[in-house]
Design a protein around this motif. Structure first.
Motif, PDB file in Angstrom:
ATOM      1  N   ASP A   1      -8.581 -47.395  14.594  1.00 26.38           N
ATOM      2  CA  ASP A   1      -8.550 -45.943  14.742  1.00 26.38           C
ATOM      3  C   ASP A   1      -7.855 -45.255  13.566  1.00 26.38           C
ATOM      4  OD1 ASP A   1      -9.901 -45.927  17.199  1.00 26.38           O
ATOM      5  OD2 ASP A   1      -8.048 -46.318  18.297  1.00 26.38           O
ATOM      6  N   TRP A   2      -7.840 -45.907  12.419  1.00 24.17           N
ATOM      7  CA  TRP A   2      -7.189 -45.342  11.234  1.00 24.17           C
ATOM      8  C   TRP A   2      -7.714 -43.943  10.922  1.00 24.17           C
ATOM      9  CZ3 TRP A   2      -8.698 -43.694   6.348  1.00 24.17           C
ATOM     10  CH2 TRP A   2      -7.684 -43.575   5.391  1.00 24.17           C
ATOM     11  N   LEU A   3      -9.011 -43.767  11.059  1.00 24.40           N
ATOM     12  CA  LEU A   3      -9.626 -42.474  10.749  1.00 24.40           C
ATOM     13  C   LEU A   3      -9.127 -41.346  11.652  1.00 24.40           C
ATOM     14  CD1 LEU A   3     -13.314 -43.608  10.177  1.00 24.40           C
ATOM     15  CD2 LEU A   3     -11.933 -42.367   8.496  1.00 24.40           C
TER      16      LEU A   3
ATOM     17  N   ALA B   1      -3.641 -38.847   3.198  1.00 24.76           N
ATOM     18  CA  ALA B   1      -2.420 -38.539   3.939  1.00 24.76           C
ATOM     19  C   ALA B   1      -1.426 -37.713   3.126  1.00 24.76           C
ATOM     20  CB  ALA B   1      -1.754 -39.828   4.405  1.00 24.76           C
ATOM     21  N   ALA B   2      -1.728 -37.481   1.856  1.00 27.61           N
ATOM     22  CA  ALA B   2      -0.795 -36.734   1.002  1.00 27.61           C
ATOM     23  C   ALA B   2      -0.683 -35.284   1.458  1.00 27.61           C
ATOM     24  CB  ALA B   2      -1.254 -36.786  -0.447  1.00 27.61           C
ATOM     25  N   PRO B   3       0.518 -34.748   1.532  1.00 35.05           N
ATOM     26  CA  PRO B   3       0.680 -33.345   1.942  1.00 35.05           C
ATOM     27  C   PRO B   3      -0.055 -32.369   1.031  1.00 35.05           C
ATOM     28  CG  PRO B   3       2.790 -34.496   1.986  1.00 35.05           C
ATOM     29  CD  PRO B   3       1.817 -35.406   1.309  1.00 35.05           C
ATOM     30  N   ASP B   4      -0.210 -32.733  -0.258  1.00 37.14           N
ATOM     31  CA  ASP B   4      -0.864 -31.859  -1.230  1.00 37.14           C
ATOM     32  C   ASP B   4      -2.298 -32.288  -1.516  1.00 37.14           C
ATOM     33  OD1 ASP B   4      -0.223 -34.214  -2.503  1.00 37.14           O
ATOM     34  OD2 ASP B   4       0.311 -33.251  -4.405  1.00 37.14           O
ATOM     35  N   VAL B   5      -2.968 -32.858  -0.514  1.00 36.29           N
ATOM     36  CA  VAL B   5      -4.304 -33.401  -0.733  1.00 36.29           C
ATOM     37  C   VAL B   5      -5.267 -32.329  -1.244  1.00 36.29           C
ATOM     38  CG1 VAL B   5      -4.980 -33.105   1.697  1.00 36.29           C
ATOM     39  CG2 VAL B   5      -6.161 -34.801   0.271  1.00 36.29           C
ATOM     40  N   SER B   6      -5.155 -31.096  -0.771  1.00 41.54           N
ATOM     41  CA  SER B   6      -6.055 -30.036  -1.240  1.00 41.54           C
ATOM     42  C   SER B   6      -5.877 -29.787  -2.725  1.00 41.54           C
ATOM     43  CB  SER B   6      -5.807 -28.754  -0.450  1.00 41.54           C
ATOM     44  OG  SER B   6      -6.159 -28.927   0.910  1.00 41.54           O
ATOM     45  N   ASP B   7      -4.629 -29.785  -3.183  1.00 40.09           N
ATOM     46  CA  ASP B   7      -4.363 -29.585  -4.612  1.00 40.09           C
ATOM     47  C   ASP B   7      -4.893 -30.753  -5.435  1.00 40.09           C
ATOM     48  OD1 ASP B   7      -3.114 -27.200  -4.029  1.00 40.09           O
ATOM     49  OD2 ASP B   7      -1.093 -28.087  -3.985  1.00 40.09           O
ATOM     50  N   ARG B   8      -4.769 -31.960  -4.906  1.00 42.48           N
ATOM     51  CA  ARG B   8      -5.269 -33.134  -5.618  1.00 42.48           C
ATOM     52  C   ARG B   8      -6.792 -33.075  -5.758  1.00 42.48           C
ATOM     53  NH1 ARG B   8      -1.750 -38.486  -4.149  1.00 42.48           N
ATOM     54  NH2 ARG B   8       0.305 -37.494  -3.960  1.00 42.48           N
TER      55      ARG B   8
ATOM     56  N   GLU C   1      -2.670 -37.371  10.206  1.00 40.85           N
ATOM     57  CA  GLU C   1      -2.595 -37.060   8.780  1.00 40.85           C
ATOM     58  C   GLU C   1      -3.921 -37.331   8.065  1.00 40.85           C
ATOM     59  OE1 GLU C   1      -0.925 -41.313   9.218  1.00 40.85           O
ATOM     60  OE2 GLU C   1      -1.020 -39.443  10.365  1.00 40.85           O
ATOM     61  N   ILE C   2      -4.692 -38.308   8.569  1.00 39.82           N
ATOM     62  CA  ILE C   2      -5.996 -38.605   7.970  1.00 39.82           C
ATOM     63  C   ILE C   2      -7.009 -37.530   8.354  1.00 39.82           C
ATOM     64  CG2 ILE C   2      -7.865 -40.282   7.797  1.00 39.82           C
ATOM     65  CD1 ILE C   2      -5.146 -41.085   6.489  1.00 39.82           C
ATOM     66  N   LEU C   3      -6.992 -37.110   9.604  1.00 38.08           N
ATOM     67  CA  LEU C   3      -7.882 -36.020  10.022  1.00 38.08           C
ATOM     68  C   LEU C   3      -7.578 -34.745   9.241  1.00 38.08           C
ATOM     69  CD1 LEU C   3      -7.958 -36.580  13.889  1.00 38.08           C
ATOM     70  CD2 LEU C   3      -9.908 -36.751  12.322  1.00 38.08           C
ATOM     71  N   ARG C   4      -6.310 -34.512   8.963  1.00 39.75           N
ATOM     72  CA  ARG C   4      -5.928 -33.355   8.153  1.00 39.75           C
ATOM     73  C   ARG C   4      -6.505 -33.488   6.741  1.00 39.75           C
ATOM     74  NH1 ARG C   4      -1.108 -33.413   9.777  1.00 39.75           N
ATOM     75  NH2 ARG C   4      -0.232 -34.694   8.096  1.00 39.75           N
ATOM     76  N   GLY C   5      -6.441 -34.697   6.191  1.00 38.48           N
ATOM     77  CA  GLY C   5      -7.010 -34.928   4.869  1.00 38.48           C
ATOM     78  C   GLY C   5      -8.528 -34.787   4.858  1.00 38.48           C
ATOM     79  N   LEU C   6      -9.174 -35.287   5.896  1.00 42.10           N
ATOM     80  CA  LEU C   6     -10.630 -35.160   5.996  1.00 42.10           C
ATOM     81  C   LEU C   6     -11.044 -33.701   6.122  1.00 42.10           C
ATOM     82  CD1 LEU C   6     -11.407 -38.151   8.399  1.00 42.10           C
ATOM     83  CD2 LEU C   6     -11.927 -38.007   5.955  1.00 42.10           C
TER      84      LEU C   6
END
Length: 276
Positions: free
Chosen positions: A114-116, A83-90, A120-125
């Motif tokens: 339905d957490w998945l 859910a982190a906004p910077d997940v790609s950088d992480r 924000e989780i779909l964006r992270g996935l």
């Protein structure tokens, strides 16, 4: 052989919330790379995938350092805050530290089935897929419907179902697990680990025959070329030693052809996780 699923930990160094309670006391002790090397060498395993145990990037960093120094550990399935906004950088930062091959979150512990599917989780996935990484699905049967929707919405994301979605073997449960697995397996981007079944059975009384119906359904649903062996060591020690788990897997794949067994015990994991 490749063991596609195992852990390492030291409870004195980092608390594992899921390991509380008297039932899990037998494995609440350190398990090191030396211990891993001992059980895998005896079993003929030449490469492994080390999987996260807690929601902590620091553990993932340590696992990547372990893999970078230990040839036996060919890849790491780590954790990142999806859910982190910077997940790609992480994800990019973690990949620089060692052989990160996938990401996992203990979705089975989330009260929301339905957490998945949270935006924000779909964006992270989506970011996990864009980084060329696998996402390991640690879900219970009630969460298979959400997992299926993820597979539909993100067809380019390689998904691996851990422990065949943890069927209730000890209680003889079949539905809704069976239909949920078959529905998820209809999506070609999903694979499944033949792992964790001994600890879903009765820890003290299980026999290979108790697992067979469930394993057969996995193979019927996914096909051998989308199934991979995992020991789930050292969790498996609650019910069986490493070599006993491997013997059970060999028995459960007895009806397969030699090329199909090669898929299960080596090729599927190497291909899906892109292990060198």
């Amino acid at each position: 052989m490749i063991d596609s699923h195992h852990h390492l930990w030291d409870p004195a160094r980092r608390e594992c919330p899921w390991m509380s309670g008297e039932a899990l006391a037998p494995i609440r002790k350190p398990y090191t790379v030396d211990d891993l090397r001992a059980v895998t060498t005896a079993a003929g395993v030449h490469a492994t995938v080390l999987v996260q145990t807690v929601s902590d990037e620091a553990e993932t960093e340590e696992f990547l350092a372990t893999a970078a120094a230990e040839p036996l550990v060919a890849g790491v399935v780590g954790w990142v805050d999806l859910a982190a906004p910077d997940v790609s950088d992480r994800l990019a930062r973690l990949r620089e530290l060692g052989p990160l091959v996938g990401i996992r979150h203990q979705v089975e512990d989330e009260p929301d089935p339905d957490w998945l599917l949270r935006p924000e989780i779909l964006r992270g996935l989506t970011a996990v897929g864009a980084a060329g990484l696998v996402y390991d699905l640690l879900v219970a049967p009630a969460q298979l419907a959400a997992a299926r929707q993820v597979a539909e919405r993100l067809p380019d994301l390689r998904l691996v179902l851990d422990h065949a979605a943890k069927p209730g073997i000890a209680a003889g449960e079949w539905q809704p697990w069976a239909d949920g697995v078959a529905s998820l397996a209809a999506h070609e981007n999903v694979h499944c680990k033949l792992s964790g079944l001994v600890t879903e059975a009765d820890w003290h009384e299980w026999q290979v025959g108790h697992l067979r119906r469930y394993a057969d359904h996995v193979f019927e649903s996914f096909g051998a070329n989308r199934v991979m062996f995992g020991s789930d060591w050292p969790v498996c020690e609650l019910a069986a030693a490493y070599e006993v788990v491997l013997d059970a897997a060999v028995s459960l794949t007895g009806m397969l052809s030699d090329p199909e067994r090669l898929d299960v015990f080596e090729h599927t994991a190497a291909r899906v996780y892109e292990l060198s």
